[in-house]
Design a protein around this motif. Structure first.
Motif, PDB file in Angstrom:
ATOM      1  N   GLY A  20       0.783  -1.228   0.000  1.00 44.06           N
ATOM      2  CA  GLY A  20       0.000   0.000   0.000  1.00 44.06           C
ATOM      3  C   GLY A  20       0.815   1.278   0.000  1.00 44.06           C
ATOM      4  O   GLY A  20       0.267   2.365   0.169  1.00 44.06           O
ATOM      5  N   ARG A  21       2.118   1.193  -0.213  1.00 46.54           N
ATOM      6  CA  ARG A  21       2.965   2.384  -0.273  1.00 46.54           C
ATOM      7  C   ARG A  21       2.930   2.950  -1.689  1.00 46.54           C
ATOM      8  O   ARG A  21       3.081   2.203  -2.657  1.00 46.54           O
ATOM      9  CB  ARG A  21       4.401   2.048   0.117  1.00 46.54           C
ATOM     10  CG  ARG A  21       4.535   1.606   1.565  1.00 46.54           C
ATOM     11  CD  ARG A  21       5.980   1.299   1.895  1.00 46.54           C
ATOM     12  NE  ARG A  21       6.416   0.131   1.131  1.00 46.54           N
ATOM     13  CZ  ARG A  21       6.927  -0.969   1.669  1.00 46.54           C
ATOM     14  NH1 ARG A  21       7.100  -1.050   2.967  1.00 46.54           N
ATOM     15  NH2 ARG A  21       7.296  -1.981   0.911  1.00 46.54           N
ATOM     16  N   PRO A  22       2.723   4.257  -1.825  1.00 49.05           N
ATOM     17  CA  PRO A  22       2.657   4.856  -3.163  1.00 49.05           C
ATOM     18  C   PRO A  22       3.993   4.756  -3.893  1.00 49.05           C
ATOM     19  O   PRO A  22       5.042   5.022  -3.334  1.00 49.05           O
ATOM     20  CB  PRO A  22       2.286   6.315  -2.890  1.00 49.05           C
ATOM     21  CG  PRO A  22       2.562   6.549  -1.448  1.00 49.05           C
ATOM     22  CD  PRO A  22       2.562   5.237  -0.755  1.00 49.05           C
ATOM     23  N   LEU A  23       3.914   4.328  -5.159  1.00 46.82           N
ATOM     24  CA  LEU A  23       5.103   4.176  -5.993  1.00 46.82           C
ATOM     25  C   LEU A  23       5.179   5.223  -7.097  1.00 46.82           C
ATOM     26  O   LEU A  23       6.184   5.872  -7.306  1.00 46.82           O
ATOM     27  CB  LEU A  23       5.113   2.803  -6.669  1.00 46.82           C
ATOM     28  CG  LEU A  23       5.257   1.580  -5.799  1.00 46.82           C
ATOM     29  CD1 LEU A  23       5.069   0.314  -6.632  1.00 46.82           C
ATOM     30  CD2 LEU A  23       6.628   1.580  -5.154  1.00 46.82           C
ATOM     31  N   THR A  24       4.068   5.343  -7.839  1.00 45.10           N
ATOM     32  CA  THR A  24       4.065   6.209  -9.017  1.00 45.10           C
ATOM     33  C   THR A  24       2.618   6.513  -9.397  1.00 45.10           C
ATOM     34  O   THR A  24       1.685   6.145  -8.686  1.00 45.10           O
ATOM     35  CB  THR A  24       4.816   5.536 -10.189  1.00 45.10           C
ATOM     36  OG1 THR A  24       4.977   6.492 -11.251  1.00 45.10           O
ATOM     37  CG2 THR A  24       4.107   4.311 -10.703  1.00 45.10           C
ATOM     38  N   ILE A  25       2.475   7.145 -10.529  1.00 42.96           N
ATOM     39  CA  ILE A  25       1.155   7.461 -11.074  1.00 42.96           C
ATOM     40  C   ILE A  25       1.041   6.771 -12.432  1.00 42.96           C
ATOM     41  O   ILE A  25       1.988   6.796 -13.220  1.00 42.96           O
ATOM     42  CB  ILE A  25       0.981   8.978 -11.264  1.00 42.96           C
ATOM     43  CG1 ILE A  25       1.157   9.711  -9.939  1.00 42.96           C
ATOM     44  CG2 ILE A  25      -0.366   9.296 -11.894  1.00 42.96           C
ATOM     45  CD1 ILE A  25       1.315  11.205 -10.099  1.00 42.96           C
ATOM     46  N   LEU A  26      -0.108   6.149 -12.675  1.00 42.17           N
ATOM     47  CA  LEU A  26      -0.420   5.656 -14.020  1.00 42.17           C
ATOM     48  C   LEU A  26      -1.262   6.744 -14.679  1.00 42.17           C
ATOM     49  O   LEU A  26      -2.443   6.888 -14.379  1.00 42.17           O
ATOM     50  CB  LEU A  26      -1.201   4.339 -13.972  1.00 42.17           C
ATOM     51  CG  LEU A  26      -1.706   3.823 -15.333  1.00 42.17           C
ATOM     52  CD1 LEU A  26      -0.543   3.554 -16.277  1.00 42.17           C
ATOM     53  CD2 LEU A  26      -2.551   2.576 -15.147  1.00 42.17           C
TER      54      LEU A  26
END
Length: 148
Positions: A41-47
């Protein structure tokens, strides 16, 4: 005012989620993109939706848009074929931007500084490494103007 006070719920998908389901969510909610998280659940990037739109158009037409007239509309209809069986991770651009994050207790000035530095229209708000919500540039501007 602190980041957690102005953060909004924003759809997020895990990187191992189905790409087709993610794109359907994006289309149904008319979103400019989705936050992509790791399995914890940790934010990685944006699609970004713009990346998904690129899947509609063959590379040779992206290189020379004047050729678009020779491509039939049915090519765009095949997006489900291009996404079927793929994960979100597989359709992310190879140079996917890092997801800017701010701590839930950061001030709106700190949030604005991160947005400005990263040229990002949104930032993920986290507590520890867990996603709390998202602050968009338009939300930040709304709050800043209310303070006037």
């Amino acid at each position: 005012m602190r980041a957690h006070q102005i953060a909004e719920q924003f759809p997020a998908v895990a990187s191992d989620s189905g790409a087709l389901d993610a794109v359907r969510l994006m289309a149904e909610q008319r979103l400019p993109g989705l936050v992509v998280t790791d399995p914890q659940g940790r934010p990685l990037t944006i699609l970004p939706a713009s990346q998904v739109v690129r899947l509609l158009v063959p590379a040779y037409i992206q290189d020379d848009p004047s050729l678009a007239g020779v491509l039939g509309e049915q090519a765009a209809d095949r997006i489900a074929d291009k996404l079927g069986g793929k994960s979100v991770q597989q359709v992310l651009p190879k140079s996917a931007p890092h997801m800017p994050t701010v701590d839930a207790d950061d001030t709106i000035v700190e949030v604005a500084a991160i947005m400005a530095r990263d040229h990002s229209p949104l930032v993920a708000v986290v507590t520890g490494k867990r996603l709390v919500g998202v602050i968009t540039a338009s939300r930040l501007l709304e709050v800043a103007l209310q303070a006037q």
